[in-house]
Design an enzyme around this catalytic site. Structure first.
Site, short mmCIF file in Angstrom:
data_model
loop_
_atom_site.label_atom_id
_atom_site.label_comp_id
_atom_site.label_asym_id
_atom_site.label_seq_id
_atom_site.Cartn_x
_atom_site.Cartn_y
_atom_site.Cartn_z
N ASP A 162 0.83 -1.20 0.00
CA ASP A 162 0.00 0.00 0.00
C ASP A 162 0.87 1.26 0.00
O ASP A 162 1.89 1.31 0.69
CB ASP A 162 -0.90 -0.04 1.25
CG ASP A 162 -1.85 1.12 1.34
OD1 ASP A 162 -2.65 1.28 0.40
OD2 ASP A 162 -1.79 1.86 2.34
N GLU A 164 1.44 -0.22 -5.10
CA GLU A 164 0.28 0.62 -5.41
C GLU A 164 0.77 2.01 -5.81
O GLU A 164 1.44 2.69 -5.03
CB GLU A 164 -0.65 0.76 -4.19
CG GLU A 164 -1.87 1.61 -4.52
CD GLU A 164 -2.50 2.30 -3.31
OE1 GLU A 164 -3.64 2.74 -3.43
OE2 GLU A 164 -1.84 2.41 -2.26
N ASP A 193 -10.61 1.64 -4.59
CA ASP A 193 -10.30 3.06 -4.48
C ASP A 193 -10.93 3.90 -5.58
O ASP A 193 -10.73 5.12 -5.61
CB ASP A 193 -8.78 3.28 -4.52
CG ASP A 193 -8.12 2.98 -3.17
OD1 ASP A 193 -8.76 3.22 -2.14
OD2 ASP A 193 -6.97 2.51 -3.16
#
Length: 622
Positions: free
Chosen positions: A346, A383, A458
């Site tokens: 992340d 990410e 997201d």
């Protein structure tokens, strides 16, 4: 791809194993040109020791309309990556072929073809079909462990939990989204493995499953234990074992940039019995795990968000805990009895020293080294919402969530939106140029390991982006499964699940729709079946054949396999003459995957095709 491009000579260089043949010290590269193109000189330009070297190309084969050339260039000794391009000189001008296409002038360094001789991603990744699951919303198979209303508060006495019935609507954006629980769990995932396998899925990517107060779990409180409302460590080990028994794999979400305020190290709400948490305690043994301003209560939060205190990687104990120690978090879950297959890191581009991302590359390489030391075939996935070129040269990440090189251009072409949902319309030639530019900047093996998604936890769901237009969704799905990189479906796409900005994009999977939306399920199965069987779609080079206005057509070829993908996003039918001679084929027969027409015969080096409005076709040479 427009009028100017059509006047250019035909020159093409793929990057799969037919076009680039490595040895310990050199690369043999192949190029095809139209046989009517007879340059006065043809070279490969490379840069051993950072200095230009032009190596003449030799005629390899002259057959029909194509001439094949070859040359051998040295592999760089000073760095892992060797870059090259092709230079043709004619009486009138020059033509340069590089990763982003053909130009009349020398290209910049960033678009040269590149080969990394030292770092390769895991071989298995490019063969997969990924499926992303947001665990709380996928399936509830063990209601006994589900979160109950007012069971606890996410922030001290604020934000109490709200238990909702499966399928109820979620709250509005910016309201109670993180507090709402629907009860999805690990047993729910395991109970659906037969379904997922029948869908053609081969790898699961799970949003965070470690202990955390929110439903999204990007606010970790315990990195070594599964959240008890999702299941137990033992259940997770059984899930992974079940996946592996089926030949499937699993990638977990790693949130190592910040923790929850509730993490025992921080203990913002004084839940520890010993009072040793870092909050309001300058003498805490964990004080330096975070970034406090002296003895004050001020600290660095991720993106300034106070509920996500940023970790301090200058502290050797933090480094040891997450990646450097023998029993680090990264290595712990890669080991038995778990044996996960990869990590999705992340906000990995934001991780570093101090407030920002200082020395970020050092830590990404360290994460990679830790993972690869435990399992050399671990997939290291980053990410990045925007361009990730610098992380994808081979020595940091194997692949990224490919927003910049896939989701952004796909959204612009099919949905007329940019990544911030502002109006953005591009034509087919601009679409192709964007895709090729993004691909050109990274080595081919990493291009094949990019994680391509139409949407995710997201983003707004793609079907909602296109205002419920399922024909356009199908076009985009066809592109997803035919383009270079690994396709990843966000759960529920196969039953046409919609959803706006989060948390609306995290609706419960509507299992009752499986019967009523069998049409979409079957469509996805068609795509996954072809992808799982096709070496060309998994590993073959991309060759553009047409890109004008609303219409694109490209080939994926490998060895004797040819697949042509053609898509018309427009509202009127389009007739195409596809120059398949550029792939080395003068005549042949193609089967139609989508419309199930009788075989389409191509002759004279051309394939004639009519594409209805808002439709795509996948043609497989038979």
């Amino acid at each position: 791809m427009g009028e100017c491009r059509m006047k250019a000579p035909f020159m093409y260089h793929g990057q799969d194993h037919r076009w680039v043949v490595p040895s310990d010290t050199s690369l043999t590269v192949y190029l095809v040109t139209g046989s009517d193109f007879q340059p006065e000189a043809l070279h490969v330009r490379c840069e051993p020791d950072n200095e230009e070297q032009l190596i003449p190309m030799e005629l390899s084969q002259d057959a029909g309309r194509l001439t094949t050339w070859q040359a051998t260039i040295p592999i760089n000794r000073d760095k892992a990556t060797t870059v090259y391009c092709f230079k043709a000189i004619t009486a009138e001008n020059q033509w340069w072929l590089h990763g982003a296409g053909l130009s009349k002038r020398m290209p910049g360094q960033e678009t040269l073809f590149r080969f990394n001789s030292e770092y390769q991603p895991p071989e298995w990744v490019k063969h997969q079909v990924f499926y992303q699951i947001f665990p709380d919303r996928f399936a509830n198979a063990n209601p006994r462990i589900s979160v109950t209303t007012n069971e606890y508060c996410l922030l001290g006495e604020e934000k109490p939990t709200i238990a909702k019935s499966w399928g109820d609507s979620v709250s509005e954006h910016g309201k109670q989204g993180a507090c709402e629980f629907f009860g999805g769990d690990l047993k729910g995932i395991r109970d659906k493995l037969n379904y997922l396998q029948s869908l053609g899925v081969t790898t699961l990517y799970l949003n965070p499953v470690f202990a955390a107060p929110s439903n999204h779990k990007y606010d970790t409180t315990d990195y070594l234990n599964i959240d008890p409302h999702l299941g137990t460590n033992e259940e997770f080990a059984e899930l992974v074992n079940d996946l592996h028994q089926r030949g499937m794999k699993v990638v977990l979400d790693a949130v190592f940039n910040h923790t929850s305020l509730n993490h025992p190290w921080f203990d913002r709400f004084h839940q520890r019995d010993d009072g040793q948490g870092a909050w309001q305690n300058p003498g805490s043994p964990f004080r330096d795990y975070y970034q406090f301003d002296g003895n004050s209560e001020n600290y660095i939060g991720w993106k300034g968000i106070h509920t996500l205190p940023k970790l301090n990687f200058l502290n050797p104990e933090v480094r040891s805990y997450f990646y450097a120690g023998d029993n680090s978090v990264i290595r712990h879950w890669l080991r038995q009895p778990y044996g996960i297959d990869g990590w999705r890191f992340d906000v990995i581009h934001m991780l570093g020293e101090g407030e920002g991302a200082t020395n970020n590359a050092h830590y990404v390489r360290a994460f990679r080294a830790s993972a690869k030391a435990e399992n050399p075939q671990c997939y290291v996935l980053g990410e990045h919402f925007f361009e990730a070129t610098q992380w994808l040269q081979g020595d940091q990440e194997d692949g990224a969530m490919n927003y910049y090189g896939f989701a952004h251009p796909v959204r612009a072409f099919f949905a007329n939106l940019d990544i911030a949902f502002a109006p953005c319309r591009i034509e087919a030639d601009e679409f192709a140029g964007w895709l090729m530019e993004a691909m050109a900047k990274i080595p081919w093996s990493n291009q094949l390991c990019q994680l391509n998604q139409l949407d995710s936890h997201d983003t707004m769901r793609f079907l909602t982006m296109v205002n419920g237009d399922e024909a356009t969704l199908r076009c985009a799905l066809i592109f997803l499964f035919c383009w270079a990189g690994v396709p990843c479906l966000y759960y529920g796409t196969e039953v046409a699940l919609e959803g706006g900005h989060d948390p609306d994009n995290r609706r419960c999977f509507p299992w009752e729709r499986l019967d009523s939306r069998q049409d979409m399920v079957d469509f996805i199965k068609q795509l996954t079946s072809l992808r799982n069987q096709s070496s060309a779609l998994q590993s073959g080079s991309v060759q553009w054949l047409y890109a004008q206005g609303d219409v694109i057509a490209f080939a994926r070829c490998l060895d004797g396999e040819r697949i042509i993908c053609a898509i018309n996003r427009g509202t009127t039918p389009k007739e195409l003459s596809i120059p398949i001679w550029q792939t080395g084929l003068e005549q042949g027969c193609f089967s139609s995957l989508i419309n199930k027409e009788e075989g389409i015969d191509a002759s004279g080096g051309t394939l004639e095709l009519t594409l209805p409005a808002k439709s795509g076709e996948i043609l497989v040479q038979v």
